[in-house]
Design an enzyme around this catalytic site. Structure first.
Site, PDB file in Angstrom:
ATOM      1  CE  LYS A 192      38.507  32.408  40.826  1.00 42.83           C
ATOM      2  NZ  LYS A 192      37.850  33.742  40.786  1.00 42.83           N
ATOM      3  CG  ASP A 217      37.176  38.931  34.606  1.00 41.68           C
ATOM      4  OD1 ASP A 217      38.072  39.442  35.303  1.00 41.68           O
ATOM      5  OD2 ASP A 217      36.287  38.218  35.093  1.00 41.68           O
ATOM      6  CD  GLU A 244      35.347  34.950  38.290  1.00 41.19           C
ATOM      7  OE1 GLU A 244      36.345  35.332  37.653  1.00 41.19           O
ATOM      8  OE2 GLU A 244      35.423  34.252  39.313  1.00 41.19           O
ATOM      9  CG  ASP A 267      34.138  38.160  42.286  1.00 39.77           C
ATOM     10  OD1 ASP A 267      34.784  37.105  42.101  1.00 39.77           O
ATOM     11  OD2 ASP A 267      34.521  39.270  41.863  1.00 39.77           O
TER      12      ASP A 267
HETATM   13  N1  LIG Z   1      45.574  50.249  40.417  1.00 40.25           N
HETATM   14  C1  LIG Z   1      45.924  49.050  39.976  1.00 40.25           C
HETATM   15  N2  LIG Z   1      46.802  48.908  38.946  1.00 40.25           N
HETATM   16  C2  LIG Z   1      47.181  47.679  38.521  1.00 40.25           C
HETATM   17  N3  LIG Z   1      46.753  46.533  39.054  1.00 40.25           N
HETATM   18  C3  LIG Z   1      45.863  46.614  40.088  1.00 40.25           C
HETATM   19  C4  LIG Z   1      45.413  47.861  40.590  1.00 40.25           C
HETATM   20  N4  LIG Z   1      44.540  47.619  41.607  1.00 40.25           N
HETATM   21  C5  LIG Z   1      44.467  46.281  41.739  1.00 40.25           C
HETATM   22  N5  LIG Z   1      45.263  45.675  40.824  1.00 40.25           N
HETATM   23  C6  LIG Z   1      45.494  44.230  40.686  1.00 40.25           C
HETATM   24  O1  LIG Z   1      44.270  43.578  40.445  1.00 40.25           O
HETATM   25  C7  LIG Z   1      44.359  42.237  40.927  1.00 40.25           C
HETATM   26  C8  LIG Z   1      43.158  41.915  41.734  1.00 40.25           C
HETATM   27  O2  LIG Z   1      42.040  42.040  40.915  1.00 40.25           O
HETATM   28  P1  LIG Z   1      40.643  41.419  41.337  1.00 40.25           P
HETATM   29  O3  LIG Z   1      40.307  41.803  42.713  1.00 40.25           O
HETATM   30  O4  LIG Z   1      39.711  41.748  40.246  1.00 40.25           O
HETATM   31  O5  LIG Z   1      41.054  39.899  41.258  1.00 40.25           O
HETATM   32  P2  LIG Z   1      40.288  38.639  41.790  1.00 40.25           P
HETATM   33  O6  LIG Z   1      38.840  38.805  41.501  1.00 40.25           O
HETATM   34  O7  LIG Z   1      40.701  38.359  43.165  1.00 40.25           O
HETATM   35  O8  LIG Z   1      40.943  37.542  40.861  1.00 40.25           O
HETATM   36  P3  LIG Z   1      40.301  36.504  39.826  1.00 40.25           P
HETATM   37  O9  LIG Z   1      39.125  37.186  39.185  1.00 40.25           O
HETATM   38  O10 LIG Z   1      41.431  36.263  38.885  1.00 40.25           O
HETATM   39  O11 LIG Z   1      39.958  35.333  40.635  1.00 40.25           O
HETATM   40  C9  LIG Z   1      45.630  42.144  41.753  1.00 40.25           C
HETATM   41  O12 LIG Z   1      46.631  41.491  41.009  1.00 40.25           O
HETATM   42  C10 LIG Z   1      45.974  43.602  41.969  1.00 40.25           C
HETATM   43  O13 LIG Z   1      47.362  43.806  42.154  1.00 40.25           O
HETATM   44 MG   LIG Z   2      37.636  38.420  39.851  1.00 37.28          MG
END
Ligand SMILES: Nc1ncnc2c1ncn2[C@@H]1O[C@H](COP(=O)(O)OP(=O)(O)OP(=O)(O)O)[C@@H](O)[C@H]1O
Ligand SMILES: [Mg+2]
Length: 501
Positions: free
Chosen positions: A68, A172, A148, A6
């Protein structure tokens, strides 16, 4: 060894199928289950992950984040500190992939040869291509690029002991992107009925909403411009994300910002935060409504709403989903890990080994953008003519006939588009190709253009001269947004020359 990756906007994760046949997250060399997708360039070295994320506050000029969002955008370039070289989103992603693959190899004690990489369902052709290029740049074979939400559905399928026929919705919302998919799950089959999303909507926008609110307040109260102060800007960026996360648990949180000798503190209540992000939530709910319509189901036909992505932890999201669908979203799966787990399940069902043999799942996915070409007769305004409708099961191919507009026309300029509108101004031109025509075709000679999506959701285009029944073959689309072979090789060389840790 095959793994699922991922590659996230903010965090990335790797998973493999363990000896019990279950998908499992591979920890990185810091012992963490996810790795921040942040790069710090220092002393000709690329440092990826938490160290880079922490350094971003003090060395924002040496770090690259949110790569990304720039995938498929050729004009995005990052100067490599200490050199006169530039790197783009593909190499930056390759750095991230290299670190996580390297770590996983060490942890698993095996060489990783093949990967399944996930992308947002709403990613277009250019972004998918760029993702594939990034993986190939580090020398791994890309088994498949999968969506995803589809990966999340696979992980959910894998959890269910006996899978009955059911429809699930996958919501998502990650750091940078939003996807919604309506999926039918049955014995040995995961079938996407419809998908939609926004490639530029995520938790990052929630941070920005708080950021702008505080930055405006700073300007109003002090008369100073915060945008002049890089360090304060990065500081505020960090504290707004912390504030947002704490509002998941608390009703209010404080954000402070200091710059040019002035400090202000702002209380952000949950109510205020919900107001600030209201328009983003409304946009996701509107997309949800359109998607359920496209799937020809209603929310009553849905048994579960799965939450994926860190941003779904924001309570206002679950509330909105429950109001809209009447279903309390499920928290069965870890929203940070489920996509990588599903990618491993997919990897294991492609050319399964003995160990993987229980994973015989058919995955049927759809395309998220319609494809077409620009047509015109030289007199009326040009039109976008859709050939392959969105939400068609992939791989797929469709053709449509057109006619030449002149006697002895030597060639046609085929402009391949992605998008839903008839007006060429509201669709994306993926690329252009000049197709040479046989001699002596009278005006009005029929030509067939066929457009295909392969299993990765990548676009291919071909043409046929219907007068002579001659197949003009698949032609290379000169993609406006992707690298030429020469550029790619040059950049790969630069990328591979650097140490990654
Ligand atoms: N406890 C929380 N409350 C609110 N938001 C959160 C919390 N924990 C993480 N996030 C938010 O979740 C986001 C990251 O999520 P995730 O790791 O799923 O994204 P990613 O997979 O990197 O992104 P994408 O799927 O869009 O490419 C960030 O914006 C982060 O601030
Ligand atoms: Mg993601």
């Amino acid at each position: 060894m095959k793994v699922g990756i991922d590659l996230g906007t903010t965090n990335s994760a790797v998973s493999y199928i363990n000896e019990h046949g279950s998908p499992e997250i591979v920890k990185n060399s810091d012992g963490e289950r996810t790795t921040p997708s942040v790069i710090l360039i220092e002393d000709q070295k690329a440092i990826i992950g938490m160290t880079a994320k922490e350094a971003a506050a003090f060395q924002s000029e040496d770090t690259i984040q949110f790569v990304k969002r720039q995938m498929g955008n050729n004009s995005f370039e990052f100067p490599l500190p200490g050199t006169d070289q530039l790197i783009g989103a593909v190499e930056a992603s390759a750095f991230i992939l290299k670190r996580i693959v390297q770590d996983a190899e060490q942890e698993l004690g095996e060489t990783i040869t093949d990967v399944v990489i996930t992308v947002p369902a709403y990613f277009d052709d250019a972004k998918r291509n760029a993702t594939k290029e990034a993986a190939e740049m580090i020398g791994v074979n890309v088994l498949k690029i999968i969506n995803e939400p589809t990966a999340a559905a696979l992980a959910y399928y894998n959890l269910e002991e006996k899978t009955t026929d059911q429809n699930v919705a996958i919501y998502d919302l990650g750091g940078g992107t939003f996807d919604i998919s309506i999926v039918n799950i049955q014995d040995n089959e995961v079938k996407v009925l419809a998908t939609d999303g926004d490639a530029n909507l995520g938790g990052f926008d929630f941070d920005n909403a708080i950021f702008n609110y505080v930055a405006d307040a700073f300007e109003e109260e002090t008369g100073l411009d915060l945008y002049d102060d890089d360090m304060a800007m990065q500081d505020l960026r960090d504290s707004t994300e912390k504030c947002k996360k704490s509002l998941t648990k608390r009703d209010k949180s404080l954000v402070a910002v200091s710059s040019q000798g002035q400090t202000i503190r702002k209380e952000i209540t949950k109510t205020l935060f919900n107001d600030l992000i209201e328009s983003y939530l409304a946009r996701t709910s509107q997309i949800m409504e359109e998607t359920i319509g496209e799937s020809n189901l209603t929310w009553n036909d849905i048994t579960k709403v799965l939450l994926v992505g860190g941003s779904t932890r924001t309570p206002a999201i679950s509330d909105m989903i429950e109001r809209l669908t009447g279903i309390e979203p499920s928290k069965d799966l870890n929203p940070d890990e489920v996509v990588a787990l599903g990618a491993a399940v997919q990897a294991s069902s492609i050319e399964p080994s003995d160990q993987d043999s229980r994973h015989h799942i058919v995955v049927r996915d759809v395309n998220s953008h319609s494809l077409g070409i620009i047509t015109g007769d030289g007199q009326n305004p040009d039109e976008n003519s859709i050939i392959l409708e969105r939400n068609t099961e992939i791989p797929c191919e469709r053709s449509k006939s057109f006619v030449t507009v002149q006697d002895n026309q030597e060639s046609v300029m085929v402009q391949v588009t992605e998008g839903e509108d008839e007006d060429p101004d509201y669709v994306t031109i993926i690329g252009t190709s000049e197709v040479a025509l046989p001699d002596n075709l009278p005006m009005g000679s029929p030509l067939e253009i066929n457009i295909a999506y392969d299993k990765n959701g990548i676009v291919h285009v071909g043409a046929k001269d219907l007068s002579n029944q001659v197949d003009l073959g698949e032609f290379v689309i000169e993609r406006q947004s992707n690298l030429t072979q020469e550029e790619y090789e040059e950049r790969q060389e630069t990328m591979l020359a650097m140490e990654v840790e």
